[in-house]
Design an enzyme around this catalytic site. Structure first.
Site, mmCIF file in Angstrom:
data_model
loop_
_atom_site.group_PDB
_atom_site.id
_atom_site.type_symbol
_atom_site.label_atom_id
_atom_site.label_comp_id
_atom_site.label_asym_id
_atom_site.label_seq_id
_atom_site.Cartn_x
_atom_site.Cartn_y
_atom_site.Cartn_z
ATOM 1 N N LYS A 158 42.234 50.263 -18.641
ATOM 2 C CA LYS A 158 41.843 50.592 -17.271
ATOM 3 C C LYS A 158 41.941 49.371 -16.367
ATOM 4 O O LYS A 158 41.616 48.258 -16.790
ATOM 5 C CB LYS A 158 40.396 51.088 -17.243
ATOM 6 N N GLY A 164 40.771 56.502 -9.028
ATOM 7 C CA GLY A 164 41.783 57.537 -8.840
ATOM 8 C C GLY A 164 42.861 57.519 -9.899
ATOM 9 O O GLY A 164 43.951 58.047 -9.693
ATOM 10 N N LYS A 201 37.463 52.877 -25.784
ATOM 11 C CA LYS A 201 37.815 53.976 -26.680
ATOM 12 C C LYS A 201 38.164 55.174 -25.782
ATOM 13 O O LYS A 201 37.485 55.408 -24.783
ATOM 14 C CB LYS A 201 36.600 54.300 -27.559
ATOM 15 N N GLU A 275 28.609 58.294 -12.027
ATOM 16 C CA GLU A 275 29.550 59.184 -12.718
ATOM 17 C C GLU A 275 29.529 58.909 -14.213
ATOM 18 O O GLU A 275 29.584 57.753 -14.632
ATOM 19 C CB GLU A 275 30.981 58.931 -12.229
ATOM 20 N N ARG A 292 28.363 55.845 -1.825
ATOM 21 C CA ARG A 292 28.554 56.583 -0.565
ATOM 22 C C ARG A 292 28.008 57.999 -0.722
ATOM 23 O O ARG A 292 27.670 58.421 -1.829
ATOM 24 C CB ARG A 292 30.049 56.673 -0.242
ATOM 25 N N VAL A 295 31.817 64.063 -0.986
ATOM 26 C CA VAL A 295 32.288 65.347 -0.455
ATOM 27 C C VAL A 295 31.396 66.487 -0.977
ATOM 28 O O VAL A 295 30.966 67.355 -0.218
ATOM 29 C CB VAL A 295 33.758 65.593 -0.862
#
Ligand code: MV4
Length: 450
Positions: A158, A164, A201, A275, A292, A295
């Site tokens: 990553k 995104g 992983k 998340e 933030r 949506v």
């Protein structure tokens, strides 16, 4: 309390913020690009200032113009909405330097959470579960090979500056590692000007479940339960729901406690989202923190009867939170209606709305800035409405969504309404049996011309 708030955004979220400000007796200032002169946020705000031409980088992203608009109109706070400058550390800092309250995270917080490897080490320190992998950034390809061996394939590389899905690679065997390392770094460098990588992983067929949190200026945080955002296509969410069909009381308590721990550890102030990836055994792992309003915030508002924008304004003004956590009393689903053609690879479809009939009735909420005769400019995000249904059970929320989608008429452009209508009949969706892989195998049924 603030006397006047400038909303540094457009579309439905600008309207959403203006509505709460009106209810709180706070004056509002809209900013707009020349492409948005006919937009509702311009008409509904007490004042409006044109900040530049259609291109975002010359208007909604132009910090100097927005600060000038706030100074001219004497606004004492700026609400950035989502996207644009909402997670821009420099803008948060500039607001601070001008004595304007930024209704969002501090520059330090944005920097810390924006760097994903840094965010992850912070969460490990805080005692929040994270996916096993590298300890921070991987310096060389030799180290990359070593970490992959100790972590065990499959692994995921990553980009630390990522988001995104850019600069992200799943690797199943050693032979593919070198290519992935090179290409992920190149992609990250091109997209973010930074090629720092870390490794985890690979969690196979995960669910994306996020926890809404609110922290106050006294270091106290609470959670407002989860949203399941697993139905995504190319890292764009299509629909979200709460509660998650995969949730148990035990998992919610554990994830909620972890999210509160995360927020309190960093002394998070404002509304935020933690998340998580959740695997099939209901293990959960920190993924990212969004600093933030999101949506999909309305589904949380619907199931716990709470105004999240009001809460953001209250904590920004220095008012403490109650400290208790909130649990869903109802079931709510959001469908993002985009000006895109679902029969044609979701290709953008801007243009003039010639006919509009919006759904309504009990348990139906529609957050939108469009009206009959409105022209969707091609310059911005394609989302034109959020259709939200709320009911006692998931089954009823789905029935209501089908009914509301059937009532919804938009002519002149293509929209994702037919996609959502088919989704609501898809057996795996109806069974709550979906992961982030769901859209990879979803195909639209043939259009029935009428
Ligand atoms: C993962 C993963 C599997 N294992 N990490 C995608 C966006 C980025 N911010 C993190 N992402 C993922 N990280 C590990 N260790 C799978 C994804 C992922 C994903 C996550 C949430 C929602 C949709 C997704 C689609 C593809 C991949």
């Amino acid at each position: 309390m603030f006397k006047k708030i400038l909303i540094a955004n457009r579309g439905e979220i600008a309207l959403r913020v203006i509505r709460t400000c009106k209810e709180m007796g706070i004056k509002t200032v809209a900013v707009y690009s020349t492409a948005d002169a006919e937009s509702l946020h311009v008409r509904f705000a007490d004042e409006a200032v044109c900040i530049g031409p259609a291109a975002s980088n010359l208007s909604y992203l132009k910090m100097s113009n927005i600060i000038a608009a706030a100074e001219i109109t004497n606004a004492d706070a700026i609400h950035p909405g989502y996207g644009f400058l909402s997670e821009n550390a420099k803008f948060s800092k500039i607001c601070q330097e001008h004595g304007i309250k930024f209704i969002g995270a501090s520059p330090e917080m944005i920097d810390r959470m924006g760097d994903k490897a840094n965010a992850k080490s912070t969460m490990i320190e805080a005692g929040v579960p994270c996916v096993p992998g590298s300890e921070g950034i991987i310096a060389t390809y030799e180290e990359c090979e070593k970490v992959a061996e100790t972590t065990g394939y499959p692994v995921m590389l990553k980009a630390s500056a990522g988001g995104g899905g850019k600069g992200m690679r799943a690797i199943w065997k050693k032979e593919d590692l070198k290519n992935a390392w090179e290409s992920a770094r190149q992609e990250s460098k091109a997209a973010f000007g930074n090629d720092d990588m870390y490794m985890e992983k690979l969690i196979e067929e995960p669910r994306h479940i996020e926890i809404q949190v609110v922290g106050d200026s006294f270091g106290k945080a609470c959670h407002l339960s989860e949203r399941d955002c697993s139905v995504q296509r190319r890292h764009q969410k299509l629909t979200e729901e709460t509660p998650s069909p995969f949730m148990t009381d035990e998992l919610r308590n554990a994830m909620g406690a972890a999210a509160v721990k995360a927020a309190e550890y960093i002394k998070y102030e404002g509304a935020g989202t933690v998340e998580f990836l959740v695997d099939k055994h209901r293990n959960f792992y920190f993924m990212e923190m969004n600093t933030r309003i999101q949506v999909e915030h309305p589904i949380t508002e619907q199931v716990i009867d709470f105004d999240l924008i009001r809460e953001q304004i209250m904590v920004a003004a220095g008012i403490p939170i109650s400290g208790k956590n909130y649990f869903p009393l109802l079931h709510s689903i959001e469908c993002r209606i985009n000006a895109e053609d679902p029969y044609n690879d979701f290709r953008p479809s801007p243009g003039k709305i010639t006919t509009l009939h919006t759904p309504g009735g009990h348990g139906v909420r529609l957050d939108t800035h469009v009206y009959s005769g409105y022209t969707i400019p091609p310059n911005y995000d394609s989302m034109i409405a959020k259709l939200i249904t709320t009911a006692q059970s998931r089954e009823e929320a789905i029935s209501k969504m089908k009914r509301a989608l059937d009532e919804f008429v938009i002519e002149g452009i293509k929209t994702t309404i037919p996609f959502h209508r088919q989704l609501m009949d898809e057996p795996d969706y109806v069974a709550g049996n979906y992961t982030t892989k769901f859209m990879e195998s979803f195909v639209m049924k043939d259009k029935i011309e009428d």
